[in-house]
Write a protein that holds these residues in place. Structure first.
Motif, PDB file in Angstrom:
ATOM      1  N   PHE A 151     -21.877 -34.395 -24.513  1.00 40.03           N
ATOM      2  CA  PHE A 151     -21.094 -34.556 -25.732  1.00 40.03           C
ATOM      3  C   PHE A 151     -20.855 -36.044 -25.992  1.00 40.03           C
ATOM      4  CE2 PHE A 151     -18.990 -30.242 -24.718  1.00 40.03           C
ATOM      5  CZ  PHE A 151     -19.998 -29.570 -25.393  1.00 40.03           C
ATOM      6  N   TYR A 152     -20.759 -36.381 -27.257  1.00 44.49           N
ATOM      7  CA  TYR A 152     -20.627 -37.792 -27.651  1.00 44.49           C
ATOM      8  C   TYR A 152     -19.473 -38.491 -26.934  1.00 44.49           C
ATOM      9  CZ  TYR A 152     -20.892 -41.891 -30.637  1.00 44.49           C
ATOM     10  OH  TYR A 152     -21.049 -43.178 -31.085  1.00 44.49           O
ATOM     11  N   MET A 153     -18.297 -37.860 -26.948  1.00 41.32           N
ATOM     12  CA  MET A 153     -17.107 -38.486 -26.360  1.00 41.32           C
ATOM     13  C   MET A 153     -17.277 -38.728 -24.861  1.00 41.32           C
ATOM     14  SD  MET A 153     -14.849 -39.099 -28.687  1.00 41.32           S
ATOM     15  CE  MET A 153     -13.479 -39.578 -27.649  1.00 41.32           C
ATOM     16  N   LEU A 154     -18.068 -37.893 -24.214  1.00 38.96           N
ATOM     17  CA  LEU A 154     -18.255 -38.010 -22.767  1.00 38.96           C
ATOM     18  C   LEU A 154     -19.320 -39.052 -22.456  1.00 38.96           C
ATOM     19  CD1 LEU A 154     -18.240 -34.206 -21.867  1.00 38.96           C
ATOM     20  CD2 LEU A 154     -16.320 -35.818 -21.837  1.00 38.96           C
ATOM     21  N   LYS A 155     -20.280 -39.138 -23.353  1.00 41.16           N
ATOM     22  CA  LYS A 155     -21.436 -40.014 -23.121  1.00 41.16           C
ATOM     23  C   LYS A 155     -21.128 -41.470 -23.471  1.00 41.16           C
ATOM     24  CE  LYS A 155     -26.267 -39.704 -24.342  1.00 41.16           C
ATOM     25  NZ  LYS A 155     -27.170 -39.115 -25.338  1.00 41.16           N
ATOM     26  N   HIS A 156     -20.248 -41.688 -24.440  1.00 42.08           N
ATOM     27  CA  HIS A 156     -20.054 -43.039 -24.963  1.00 42.08           C
ATOM     28  C   HIS A 156     -18.733 -43.681 -24.550  1.00 42.08           C
ATOM     29  CE1 HIS A 156     -23.725 -42.949 -27.389  1.00 42.08           C
ATOM     30  NE2 HIS A 156     -23.449 -41.670 -27.523  1.00 42.08           N
ATOM     31  N   THR A 157     -18.049 -43.057 -23.583  1.00 41.79           N
ATOM     32  CA  THR A 157     -16.839 -43.686 -23.049  1.00 41.79           C
ATOM     33  C   THR A 157     -17.172 -44.219 -21.655  1.00 41.79           C
ATOM     34  OG1 THR A 157     -16.209 -41.412 -22.497  1.00 41.79           O
ATOM     35  CG2 THR A 157     -15.036 -42.452 -24.308  1.00 41.79           C
ATOM     36  N   PHE A 158     -16.582 -45.377 -21.325  1.00 42.97           N
ATOM     37  CA  PHE A 158     -16.897 -46.021 -20.037  1.00 42.97           C
ATOM     38  C   PHE A 158     -16.086 -45.435 -18.883  1.00 42.97           C
ATOM     39  CE2 PHE A 158     -17.580 -50.033 -22.792  1.00 42.97           C
ATOM     40  CZ  PHE A 158     -18.850 -49.602 -23.138  1.00 42.97           C
TER      41      PHE A 158
END
Ligand SMILES: [Zn+2]
Length: 200
Positions: A127-134
């Motif tokens: 998911f976007y939120m999981l993939k693009h957060t450090f």
């Protein structure tokens, strides 16, 4: 310590809707998010990716949490299916051990609080939120707005309060913060307590 809470959807993106009374997922998860915020605030700093019912893109949400160097992020959602599916599940990004640990802590507290709800387990997803957060991130699906019994239960005030407690406890477990920890006392407060005690 900074905890990022992400209430899914918002504004023109209302997410899914309750089949019982049409409650928007976006409104519902914002309410629960604010309850979680209140519970966490005595222990840690908290940031919300949205404070009200406005549309914030996934890109902006991630950028905000990353820029503020949040230590973890939890995204809150409810589910929908065309089948009679029900149950709780948590998603983490693929292959990140810290995020897996966060998901495990969240799931443990949830299952302990709601032993009767179906547990669909911890799953990996890009998911976007999981993939693009450090930072370690997890996405929680509290249950299905498409299931009449489950959504009726989910939208009760008592359930919302308990859901929030479970999320807050899971986050504090992950951070190794004991909820019984008293806020640090000043020297004056300690002296006053001691004096009180000696008078007894
Ligand atoms: Zn959602």
């Amino acid at each position: 310590m900074l905890v990022a809470l992400d209430a899914g959807h918002g504004g023109s993106d209302s997410g899914c809707r309750s089949v019982v009374d049409g409650t928007f997922e976006s409104h519902y998860v914002l309410q629960v998010t604010k309850l979680v915020e209140k519970l966490l605030k005595p222990h840690v700093d908290v940031m919300l990716t949205r404070e009200d019912d406005t549309f914030v893109s996934l890109r902006e949400r991630c950028r905000d949490a990353n820029a503020r160097k949040a230590d973890l992020l939890v995204s809150l959602h409810t589910n929908f299916a065309t089948s009679s599916a029900q149950g709780y599940e948590v998603f983490t990004s693929r292959g990140t051990t810290r995020a897996d640990k966060l998901a495990l802590k969240l799931a443990s507290r949830h299952i302990e609080t709601f032993p009767a709800q179906r547990n669909r387990g911890i799953k990996e997803a890009n998911f976007y939120m999981l993939k693009h957060t450090f930072m370690p991130a997890a996405l929680v699906e509290f249950g299905f707005f498409s299931n009449i019994d489950e959504v009726t239960w989910l939208t009760m005030d008592k359930t919302k309060a308990k859901l929030a407690e479970a999320v807050a406890s899971g986050i504090l477990d992950f951070l190794n913060i004991s909820q019984t920890d008293q806020p640090a006392l000043t020297l004056e407060e300690r002296v006053a307590r001691l004096e009180d005690h000696l008078r007894l």
